[in-house]
Write a protein that holds these residues in place. Structure first.
Motif, PDB file in Angstrom:
ATOM      1  N   PRO A 736       0.810  -1.229   0.000  1.00 20.17           N
ATOM      2  CA  PRO A 736       0.000   0.000   0.000  1.00 20.17           C
ATOM      3  C   PRO A 736       0.831   1.261   0.000  1.00 20.17           C
ATOM      4  O   PRO A 736       0.324   2.328  -0.310  1.00 20.17           O
ATOM      5  CB  PRO A 736      -0.813  -0.139   1.298  1.00 20.17           C
ATOM      6  CG  PRO A 736       0.020  -1.005   2.181  1.00 20.17           C
ATOM      7  CD  PRO A 736       0.717  -1.981   1.273  1.00 20.17           C
ATOM      8  N   GLU A 737       2.107   1.173   0.295  1.00 14.44           N
ATOM      9  CA  GLU A 737       2.932   2.391   0.318  1.00 14.44           C
ATOM     10  C   GLU A 737       3.510   2.710  -1.062  1.00 14.44           C
ATOM     11  O   GLU A 737       4.049   3.790  -1.265  1.00 14.44           O
ATOM     12  CB  GLU A 737       4.056   2.248   1.340  1.00 14.44           C
ATOM     13  CG  GLU A 737       3.553   2.103   2.773  1.00 14.44           C
ATOM     14  CD  GLU A 737       4.678   2.062   3.782  1.00 14.44           C
ATOM     15  OE1 GLU A 737       4.583   1.271   4.694  1.00 14.44           O
ATOM     16  OE2 GLU A 737       5.643   2.826   3.622  1.00 14.44           O
ATOM     17  N   ASN A 738       3.438   1.778  -1.987  1.00 13.82           N
ATOM     18  CA  ASN A 738       4.047   1.991  -3.306  1.00 13.82           C
ATOM     19  C   ASN A 738       3.109   1.687  -4.467  1.00 13.82           C
ATOM     20  O   ASN A 738       3.525   1.700  -5.624  1.00 13.82           O
ATOM     21  CB  ASN A 738       5.299   1.130  -3.444  1.00 13.82           C
ATOM     22  CG  ASN A 738       6.390   1.550  -2.484  1.00 13.82           C
ATOM     23  OD1 ASN A 738       6.970   2.608  -2.643  1.00 13.82           O
ATOM     24  ND2 ASN A 738       6.645   0.722  -1.465  1.00 13.82           N
ATOM     25  N   THR A 739       1.863   1.396  -4.165  1.00 13.59           N
ATOM     26  CA  THR A 739       0.886   1.113  -5.219  1.00 13.59           C
ATOM     27  C   THR A 739      -0.110   2.282  -5.268  1.00 13.59           C
ATOM     28  O   THR A 739      -0.753   2.599  -4.267  1.00 13.59           O
ATOM     29  CB  THR A 739       0.149  -0.184  -4.934  1.00 13.59           C
ATOM     30  OG1 THR A 739       1.111  -1.245  -4.846  1.00 13.59           O
ATOM     31  CG2 THR A 739      -0.833  -0.494  -6.053  1.00 13.59           C
ATOM     32  N   TYR A 740      -0.244   2.929  -6.423  1.00 14.84           N
ATOM     33  CA  TYR A 740      -1.077   4.121  -6.484  1.00 14.84           C
ATOM     34  C   TYR A 740      -1.595   4.334  -7.912  1.00 14.84           C
ATOM     35  O   TYR A 740      -1.124   3.720  -8.866  1.00 14.84           O
ATOM     36  CB  TYR A 740      -0.296   5.355  -6.042  1.00 14.84           C
ATOM     37  CG  TYR A 740       0.919   5.635  -6.893  1.00 14.84           C
ATOM     38  CD1 TYR A 740       0.805   6.400  -8.064  1.00 14.84           C
ATOM     39  CD2 TYR A 740       2.170   5.131  -6.553  1.00 14.84           C
ATOM     40  CE1 TYR A 740       1.904   6.647  -8.850  1.00 14.84           C
ATOM     41  CE2 TYR A 740       3.274   5.375  -7.335  1.00 14.84           C
ATOM     42  CZ  TYR A 740       3.135   6.135  -8.489  1.00 14.84           C
ATOM     43  OH  TYR A 740       4.214   6.379  -9.276  1.00 14.84           O
ATOM     44  N   LEU A 741      -2.560   5.198  -8.019  1.00 18.44           N
ATOM     45  CA  LEU A 741      -3.036   5.682  -9.322  1.00 18.44           C
ATOM     46  C   LEU A 741      -3.036   7.221  -9.274  1.00 18.44           C
ATOM     47  O   LEU A 741      -3.090   7.824  -8.197  1.00 18.44           O
ATOM     48  CB  LEU A 741      -4.430   5.143  -9.661  1.00 18.44           C
ATOM     49  CG  LEU A 741      -5.608   5.536  -8.766  1.00 18.44           C
ATOM     50  CD1 LEU A 741      -6.255   6.808  -9.267  1.00 18.44           C
ATOM     51  CD2 LEU A 741      -6.631   4.401  -8.753  1.00 18.44           C
ATOM     52  N   THR A 742      -2.955   7.828 -10.442  1.00 18.80           N
ATOM     53  CA  THR A 742      -2.949   9.296 -10.555  1.00 18.80           C
ATOM     54  C   THR A 742      -4.189   9.720 -11.325  1.00 18.80           C
ATOM     55  O   THR A 742      -4.463   9.185 -12.415  1.00 18.80           O
ATOM     56  CB  THR A 742      -1.699   9.798 -11.295  1.00 18.80           C
ATOM     57  OG1 THR A 742      -0.549   9.308 -10.610  1.00 18.80           O
ATOM     58  CG2 THR A 742      -1.660  11.325 -11.317  1.00 18.80           C
ATOM     59  N   ILE A 743      -4.961  10.686 -10.777  1.00 18.02           N
ATOM     60  CA  ILE A 743      -6.188  11.122 -11.439  1.00 18.02           C
ATOM     61  C   ILE A 743      -6.251  12.642 -11.513  1.00 18.02           C
ATOM     62  O   ILE A 743      -5.622  13.349 -10.718  1.00 18.02           O
ATOM     63  CB  ILE A 743      -7.448  10.584 -10.718  1.00 18.02           C
ATOM     64  CG1 ILE A 743      -7.513  11.137  -9.275  1.00 18.02           C
ATOM     65  CG2 ILE A 743      -7.501   9.078 -10.742  1.00 18.02           C
ATOM     66  CD1 ILE A 743      -8.817  10.833  -8.574  1.00 18.02           C
ATOM     67  N   ASN A 744      -7.021  13.112 -12.502  1.00 20.11           N
ATOM     68  CA  ASN A 744      -7.416  14.512 -12.623  1.00 20.11           C
ATOM     69  C   ASN A 744      -8.943  14.545 -12.659  1.00 20.11           C
ATOM     70  O   ASN A 744      -9.579  13.638 -13.214  1.00 20.11           O
ATOM     71  CB  ASN A 744      -6.889  15.157 -13.913  1.00 20.11           C
ATOM     72  CG  ASN A 744      -5.380  15.142 -13.972  1.00 20.11           C
ATOM     73  OD1 ASN A 744      -4.728  15.364 -12.964  1.00 20.11           O
ATOM     74  ND2 ASN A 744      -4.834  14.861 -15.148  1.00 20.11           N
TER      75      ASN A 744
END
Length: 853
Positions: A736-744
């Motif tokens: 959970p500290e290195n898994t992410y998504l980027t949104i606008n």
């Protein structure tokens, strides 16, 4: 045999008081007199001076057969006004002598060609005339029977070879002659009459200088001949000549229009004929003179002056008169020429001639004057620059603005173009000119930089004014302006017709100074000025203020009155603030609105809304709201809407929301939309109409329709996504500290931010695994949740951290790596009641580390 002449001093033919400038080039003929007495045999002498700067040879020429006078060493012809053909044929050459007095043997013969009689002369041997040397041809002329005062010329032509190569031919030089009485007695007129010339080039009023022109720059010269009676007590003439008319004649040495010409000549025959001598000025008392008469017969042009029939004294005691000599253009060589003033029948004085020297100088750039008509101009006026220049073929004119920036430059003006230079600043600079009024400077100079003027200053200004004395703005319940007026004053300069000006009126700001992005126009009953000035003029107003919404009608509006020039240039602005006078019973104003539909045109109900501001009626009357839409054909469809979590409207006309009795802002969420009114249209027309509860048949007529409500949903964009594992057994497979998504995302500002949230799902081979989300990375999964509420109306490159519960991961552990789809959903509402607004997905690769390899 060749005769070589020795250099000797040239005799002086002019009085010592007439200072001469040495002629610089050419073979120059002079005549020992400019008058011939009638009825008397006369001796004439023609002196030729070599001013070529080199030796010159007159080759002996056979004077037989067909003779071309222009190819013989010398020829002479005399105007028929002076000698008849018979008298001319009696003309004889008595001798030709060199500067030392030695005789030159010669042959002469008469010939006629093209209607002219010539006496052709050739030395018997080649004759070399050294530089600065001269020779004299002596003539004997029999008595003339033509009338006294007849004018004409002796034309003398020559032809020969220059020692440095090439031929030289003057093609004939006309030497003025006038017939005078053979037996007159009396005083010398020059003892009693002073003749002066002035007004030439340069700053000295007595200048007798003219500038010669070149082929590219004709320079116009002017002179003034003045005759003055020296006797302060008596007229010039006390005893007139009985039966004879006094006469003065003006003439100049003239050369032909072709050939090498002569330094002695003022100009060519065409140049001299173009001189303007047509008036006598400065006449005093009863001593009047006739307008000069011109005679252009022959090579030499003459002008003759005679007095009025009552003017027997010619000039009063100490009196004088002027003869302007204008439009002199000379292409002759620089040097000295003579004006001949011949006089006959002047009572008490012997006939004779007065010579007045005129100096021909090389042209040099000269600026005599440079000015404007006045010191100040209105910005729309054309400024005309007046100047008098000569001596150069090209001139440079430039103008600098008040900041000393060059705005106009022309380095290719001819002399005639700079006499009158009009500059239309408005056409050249346009509207920005009004922001740079002030002192402008202009300068005129010779393009080669030899001479220039000091800076000429002038002011461009704007004295136009317009003022608002009073303004009354009133509207009915439909926002149409009624019974409104404006009282104004104006003033525009007389230098331009009033038709160039007009008036415009705008609302430019609301709510006590908030500037409108697009001003709202107000119509004037007459926007054209009826006069140059106006005081307390009342104009009626009309228009519609619907486009001003939303605004607070209790706050002042800013009105701007503009004085326009040519319909596009704002000349002067006057502003005033006033509070709108309105009379509606109530007011429901649209602040913002939006319609969101999916790709098929289906309404996204909780994302469609109207934000309004409500002003209740002063009577306290209860009012409800009906909301509907119109399709392209104008058909009306009632809509259901929600306020504060409750549903209203639709087909049930009795189920309407009741507006509160106090001023408030309300948002109406539209929950249904007739499909035919949406379709693929980009805009839907909505209507929000207050309806009286007491009388349901009456709807308040205030701004019933809101046009062009935006169709479009909130936006969500999925950016970079990363899913990876950790290598330590027992930890959650998705770190959970290195898994992410980027949104606008982007949501209309009128919709509450908390109304929206997002959820994420991992999709693999048709199976969906919801992901836990958090904005802060943490190994503690209790801080993660199944949804993320948006805390702002928009976000850019926001990281959302993700984790997958252990209970789900066992389903895909048998794969070293997988390709899956990451989906992100945007919802409106809350967990219990929500609507999917948008979703986006991206294909990603999931890599597993130890211990699941």
């Amino acid at each position: 045999m060749t005769k070589t002449m020795t250099k000797t001093k040239q005799p002086e033919f002019f009085p010592s008081s007439n200072t001469m400038i040495a002629n610089t080039t050419g073979i120059n003929p002079t005549l020992n007199t400019s008058t011939i007495p009638i009825d008397t045999q006369t001796s004439l002498s023609i002196t030729l001076t070599n001013d070529l700067g080199q030796a010159f040879t007159f080759n002996t020429t056979a004077l037989s057969g067909s003779i071309n006078p222009n190819k013989v060493p010398f020829y002479i012809t005399i105007s028929s006004n002076l000698l008849t053909s018979e008298e001319f044929s009696a003309l004889s050459i008595s001798s030709i002598t060199d500067g030392s007095g030695n005789s030159i043997a010669f042959t002469s013969v008469f010939t006629s060609t093209q209607g002219f009689n010539y006496l052709c002369i050739s030395p018997n041997n080649n004759l070399i005339l050294q530089n600065d040397d001269y020779l004299t041809i002596n003539l004997t002329m029999e008595a003339s029977a033509n009338p006294v005062g007849s004018t004409g010329d002796l034309t003398f032509g020559l032809y020969g070879e220059k020692s440095n190569g090439g031929h030289y031919s003057n093609n004939g030089v006309g030497l003025p002659l006038t017939l005078i009485n053979s037996s007159t007695s009396g005083s010398r007129l020059t003892d009693q009459l002073t003749v002066t010339i002035g007004g030439g080039q340069g700053s000295n009023p007595g200048s007798n200088v003219i500038y010669v022109s070149d082929s590219t720059d004709p320079i116009i010269n002017n002179l003034t001949l003045t005759l003055t009676n020296n006797d302060p007590s008596h007229p010039l003439v006390t005893t007139p000549v009985a039966g004879a008319t006094p006469q003065f004649t003006i003439s100049f040495i003239t050369c032909g229009d072709t050939g090498d010409g002569s330094v002695n000549a003022l100009g060519t025959s065409s140049n001299i004929e173009g001189i303007l001598i047509n008036e006598v000025t400065g006449i005093q008392g009863g001593y009047g003179w006739q307008k000069p008469s011109i005679n252009t017969q022959g090579l030499v042009t003459t002008w003759t002056l005679t007095p009025d029939s009552t003017n027997t004294g010619l000039l009063g005691p100490g009196g004088s008169f002027n003869i302007p000599i204008n439009d002199i253009i000379s292409y002759a060589m620089p040097g000295t020429t003579m004006l001949y003033l011949t006089y006959v029948n002047i009572g008490g004085y012997a006939d004779g001639s007065i010579t007045v020297p005129i100096m021909k100088a090389p042209s040099q750039p000269t600026i005599l004057s440079f000015s404007t008509d006045k010191d100040s101009y209105e910005f729309f006026e054309t400024v005309t620059f007046n100047s008098k220049v000569f001596g150069a073929s090209q001139w440079t004119f430039q103008i600098n603005d008040p900041s000393n920036h060059q705005i106009y430059y022309n380095s290719d003006l001819s002399g005639s173009q700079v006499e009158n230079i009009p500059v239309d600043f408005l056409a050249k600079l346009g509207d920005p000119l009004l922001s740079n009024l002030g002192i402008y400077t202009a300068k005129l100079s010779n393009t080669s930089g030899k001479v220039e003027t000091d800076s000429l200053s002038f002011t461009l200004q704007n004295t136009s004014t317009v003022a608002i004395n009073s303004l009354n703005i009133a509207t009915d319940q439909g926002w149409d302006i009624q019974n409104s007026s404006i009282n104004i004053n104006w003033n525009v300069p007389d230098s331009i017709p009033k038709e160039g000006f007009s008036l415009t009126l705008w609302v430019t700001a609301i709510n006590n100074g908030k500037t409108l992005p697009t001003p709202v126009p107000i119509n004037l009953s007459n926007n054209l000025l009826p006069s140059q000035t106006g005081s307390n003029v009342e104009l009626s107003l009309s228009g519609n203020l619907e486009n001003l919404q939303p605004f607070d009608s209790t706050q002042p509006l800013t009105f701007t009155l503009q004085l326009m020039y040519k319909g596009s240039i704002t000349v002067f602005t006057a502003t005033t603030q006033t509070t709108l006078i309105t009379s509606p019973l109530c007011d429901l104003r649209l602040i913002e609105g939006g319609i969101s539909v999916d790709s098929s045109g289906k309404l996204l109900p909780y994302a469609s809304y109207l934000s309004t501001q409500w002003f209740p009626p002063a009577s306290g009357e209860e009012v409800q709201v009906s909301i509907g839409s119109y399709d392209a054909e104008g058909n009306y469809y009632p809509l259901t809407y929600a306020v504060d979590g409750n549903d209203y409207g639709g087909s049930d006309a009795s189920n309407l929301y009741t507006l509160p009795a106090t001023q408030t802002s309300k948002k109406f969420l539209i929950t249904s939309l007739n499909p035919t009114s949406a379709g693929s249209a980009e805009a839907i027309c909505l209507s929000a109409t207050p309806v009286s509860i007491q009388d349901r048949s009456r709807a308040f007529s205030i701004n019933p329709t809101f046009q062009a409500i935006e169709v479009g949903a909130p936006r969500l964009i999925l950016g970079h996504s990363q899913i990876q594992t950790v290598e330590v057994p027992g930890e959650p497979p998705l770190d959970p500290e290195n898994t992410y998504l980027t949104i606008n995302w982007d949501i209309p500002g009128s919709v509450t931010d908390e109304d929206f949230f997002i959820a994420a799902t991992l999709v693999f081979e048709g199976s969906h695994w919801p992901l836990s989300l958090s904005t802060s990375p943490s190994a503690n999964l209790s801080s993660y949740s199944s949804q993320y509420s948006l805390s702002a109306s928009s976000g850019k490159d926001t990281k959302i951290y993700m984790s997958l519960p252990d209970s789900e991961i066992n389903k895909i552990l048998n794969e070293d790596q997988i390709w899956a789809y990451l989906q992100v959903h945007l919802y409106f509402g809350n967990t219990n009641k929500s609507t999917l607004i948008r979703f986006t997905e991206r294909k990603i690769r999931v890599l597993w580390g130890p211990p699941y390899q």
